[in-house]
Design an enzyme around this catalytic site. Sequence first.
Site, short mmCIF file in Angstrom:
data_model
loop_
_atom_site.label_atom_id
_atom_site.label_comp_id
_atom_site.label_asym_id
_atom_site.label_seq_id
_atom_site.Cartn_x
_atom_site.Cartn_y
_atom_site.Cartn_z
N PRO A 48 -9.38 -1.78 4.86
CA PRO A 48 -8.34 -2.44 5.64
C PRO A 48 -6.94 -1.89 5.33
O PRO A 48 -6.57 -1.78 4.17
CB PRO A 48 -8.44 -3.90 5.19
CG PRO A 48 -8.99 -3.83 3.79
CD PRO A 48 -9.85 -2.61 3.73
N ASP A 87 -5.51 -5.79 5.56
CA ASP A 87 -5.17 -6.09 4.17
C ASP A 87 -3.91 -6.96 4.23
O ASP A 87 -2.93 -6.57 4.84
CB ASP A 87 -4.88 -4.77 3.44
CG ASP A 87 -5.06 -4.92 1.95
OD1 ASP A 87 -5.30 -6.05 1.48
OD2 ASP A 87 -4.96 -3.91 1.24
N GLN A 575 -7.54 7.09 -2.60
CA GLN A 575 -8.44 5.94 -2.75
C GLN A 575 -9.58 6.20 -3.73
O GLN A 575 -10.36 5.30 -4.02
CB GLN A 575 -9.01 5.51 -1.40
CG GLN A 575 -7.94 5.09 -0.41
CD GLN A 575 -7.15 3.89 -0.87
OE1 GLN A 575 -7.67 3.02 -1.57
NE2 GLN A 575 -5.88 3.83 -0.53
N TRP A 579 -9.81 2.17 -3.76
CA TRP A 579 -10.81 1.44 -2.98
C TRP A 579 -12.22 1.91 -3.28
O TRP A 579 -13.11 1.09 -3.51
CB TRP A 579 -10.50 1.59 -1.48
CG TRP A 579 -11.32 0.66 -0.63
CD1 TRP A 579 -11.45 -0.69 -0.79
CD2 TRP A 579 -12.13 1.03 0.48
NE1 TRP A 579 -12.29 -1.19 0.18
CE2 TRP A 579 -12.72 -0.15 0.97
CE3 TRP A 579 -12.41 2.24 1.12
CZ2 TRP A 579 -13.58 -0.16 2.07
CZ3 TRP A 579 -13.25 2.24 2.22
CH2 TRP A 579 -13.83 1.05 2.69
N LYS A 612 6.73 16.11 0.98
CA LYS A 612 6.22 14.83 1.43
C LYS A 612 6.87 14.46 2.76
O LYS A 612 8.05 14.74 2.97
CB LYS A 612 6.61 13.76 0.39
CG LYS A 612 5.42 13.09 -0.25
CD LYS A 612 5.88 12.04 -1.22
CE LYS A 612 4.87 10.92 -1.29
NZ LYS A 612 5.20 9.92 -2.28
N LYS A 615 10.63 9.57 6.07
CA LYS A 615 11.31 8.95 7.22
C LYS A 615 12.79 9.26 7.16
O LYS A 615 13.43 9.49 8.18
CB LYS A 615 11.11 7.43 7.17
CG LYS A 615 9.88 7.00 7.95
CD LYS A 615 9.86 5.49 8.12
CE LYS A 615 8.46 5.04 8.46
NZ LYS A 615 8.17 3.69 8.01
#
Length: 968
Positions: A48, A87, A575, A579, A612, A615
């Site tokens: 999620p 999530d 992850q 996760w 990276k 924004k």
Amino acid sequence: MADDSNAKKSDVAKREETILAFWNERDIFNKSLEKGSTQGEYVFYDGPPFATGLPHYGHIVASVIKDVIPRYKTMRGYHVPRVWGWDCHGLPIENIVEKELGFLHKKQIKEYGIAKFNERCREEVLRFAADWEKIIPRIGRFVDMGHAYRTMDKPYMESVWWVFKELFDKGLVYEDYRSMHICPRCETTLSQTEVSEGYKEVKDIAVTVKFKVILEGQTLGLNLTPNTYILAWTTTPWTLPGNVALAVNPDVEYGAYEQGDETFIVAVERAPAYGFANPRVTWPGSQLRGVKYEPLFDYYANDETLKNRERGWKVYGAGFVTAESGTGIAHEAPAFGAEDWMLLQANDLPFVQHVNFDGTMKPEVTAFAGMEVKPKSDDDKVRLGTDIAVLKYLQDHGTFFSKENITHSYPHCWRCDTPLLNYATSSWFVSITKIKENLLENAKAINWSPEHIKEGRFGKWLEGARDWSVSRQRFWASVIPIWVCEACKKQRVFGSASELEEASGKSVDDLHKHIVDEITVACSCGSTMKRIPDVLDTWFDSGSMPYGERHYPFENKEHLDAVFPAQFIAEGLDQTRAWFYYLHVLSGAIFQKNAFQNVIVNGIVLAEDGKKMSKKLKNYPDPMEVVDKYGADALRLYLLTSPVMQAENLGFSERGVDEVVKKNIGRLHNVLAFYELYKNDTPRDWKSIHVLDRWILSRIDQLVDESTKGFESYQLDVATRPIAGFIDDLSVWYLRRSRDRFKTDDEDKKAALSTLRYVLHALSRVMAPTMPFYAEYLFQAVREEEDEESVHLASWPTAGAETRLEMALVNAMAEARRFVTVALEARDKAGIKVRQPLAKLFIPESSSLPEEFFPVIAEEVNVKVLEKKGDEVVLDTNITDELRAEGMLRDIVRLIQGLRKREQLVTADQPVLLVRTTKEGESFIQSVSDKIKKITNLSNIEIVVGEQEAGPGSYAADEPFKLELYLK
Ligand SMILES: [Zn+2]
Ligand SMILES: [Zn+2]
């Protein structure tokens, strides 16, 4: 995603949106779930995401992978349910709400009210969900977002309680006091995983401190003089007020070095680093044990109530001390380091905690009271303010020896970027050590793509895994369902809401902290049990996903038991320690099984310059703008054929996406346009004997074969890269060499049309998982009456089902094309245009190329005859008069066709051709005038003969014709 952006959308994007509307109208996704599945269920778990922001490229890569495999498996006859999840808990949303409320400290949340704070998190956590619900389908993902599970819903949270109780009942949960990493701003402990995510290079001050030896008792035997100091080195000067001991390695050699009227003790190996030489005396570290020294500060050393005070401020032996850096002597502040804490436990040292949980100095540390030990700041002076103050203090008190600036890797909060502190505190743990052997054993059955993650990043992490700190001192999360008696300290764990309801006599509709903290339970001793205040690490939620999604075991028990574990999951490389790891830990703890069988791990998408994506810097194009410009298919194929499929980094290139469009969808679209121009209702089951047809049928078989192997081994780059090669063959070879066949009216036209229709139908199915939009468009264009409604309801093509993959044919065509390349190079070298026919091409005698390929080569190279002779490819470049005339005719025809087009004439128009030329030109034109008229549909040809003139309308010797067209 507003509709006013429609103007900026490309035709490709608009076509995709039409197809998306078609899927929605016809309910194709649900039909793909409901259609018969001969292979049974294929289980996919969706990790999620948080809806606190818009999807970024990381989400898109993972979403594409999560779409491709289930589409493929559906085509292979499996039933593949795909339910979205959200999530909802944890620091990401708590931090956002804190910022909105202008809170700087955790205590402000408590003042505001935990209930109000939590309700606000609940309201805001899905604030971008509506955008996701538009974007995810637009990138072509088939997933049920309407029935998404949410980690904050009661059924999910109840399953989390069940998981926790399972672990507790198996003796895997315990509480301990030890040194942990904490974030002083978020005021919570963090797990090994969270800490590992936040390492950054920072500048720090390392200081070497003088600890004055007290000459008494056993120190006399060491032959020490007054003014002897032990030197210790630390990179965390703010921990010095918490010093309670020094540690030496018993097996390392230490020396006493004289400098002026002072003597300094350091490891012999480290002496040169301090400019020391020729020790007056040396000892093994074991002999220094028990030496007493004067405390640097008197805040705690003089406190008579301090437990074990008499054991403090002495030298202890410890194996973890090395002579690799500093002085070879460690300053010990047990409240701030894992090893220091172990030393305290082993030696009953006094415990001094001079720093609050929020990272400020306690009031009793008067010189520094209230100062933040490591504030979050980009300004090194601010960040190191307390360290500098401590340094000054040492200088003023004669205990400073030297300092240096260092750059080292230091952990920061993954959420708020504050430097973390090592801090002894109480925390709840899940014992990984107890089940590790089993976890390692279960991991052997997992298939990783790329394969190296298995033994590498994942395997190593698992081997080195320590016990999991699961308690957090936060608010918006699943809670730890432990109630403790205020009087007798008895504990009780609840594994469901109904158990708590029964014990408390209250109804429990919500399992969040602000609700269940109000619920007390009567203890058998007569007193009251209350919940412990901690909440759970959010990774506990994520790792419980297989059970939470299904409200297991309260519902769906038989179903999950039957289909556990999942066949497939996918997420990014980050992850591996998160996760993937927590899924594995929890299923291992509960069921002694792995939670998933196959996993695709993708790499990170970076900006084009390799930095990276930021924004702030705007160094990458917005994903939805890319989709509007090039289409989702192009973005998907670009990502699927890129290094991210090997879990490597990808510098995202918009040009790369553009290239994918041109090379694949653009070319294919031209092939389809050609097909549609000539198509009639020829079905695709015509059996052709033409070598080009048999070749392209073998090539599609080869593509199916390669693609199938890639998908079956979960290597999506392997599965998708051959598509481009096939489209290239189809467009620049098959179609190019078959063009004239489509224009005829005989059986060969039927053969070519049927073959192309068959190939496009098969290709649409090979493309369906990867480029679902264009695949659908193509499928619909070549669809036959009895075909499925959508390509996504069709089955996966089988290599050799109707044709037979003839590798000999594929290889022979490759050889033929090599000969063509050499021949065309020879033309180029000789300066002869391809339009000029030549007499002969010789290919090596040794070649086993069947004769049926000869016309294909001859036509492409434009030679009359192909022969086997000698041992290399030789082009006869001799141009006879006859050949030259033929070449000129072709040139003139091409020029006239060009003029017809420029003048925008329709097929029925019969213009007059006016030719200005020389005497020789005239006789040539006269000899071919009938041919020219017929091919280019002219009513007449008028010839004007003149000498060469200067100026417009002139003609050069190598360009002997000047043509004009006019209509009468
Ligand atoms: Zn933090
Ligand atoms: Zn009790």
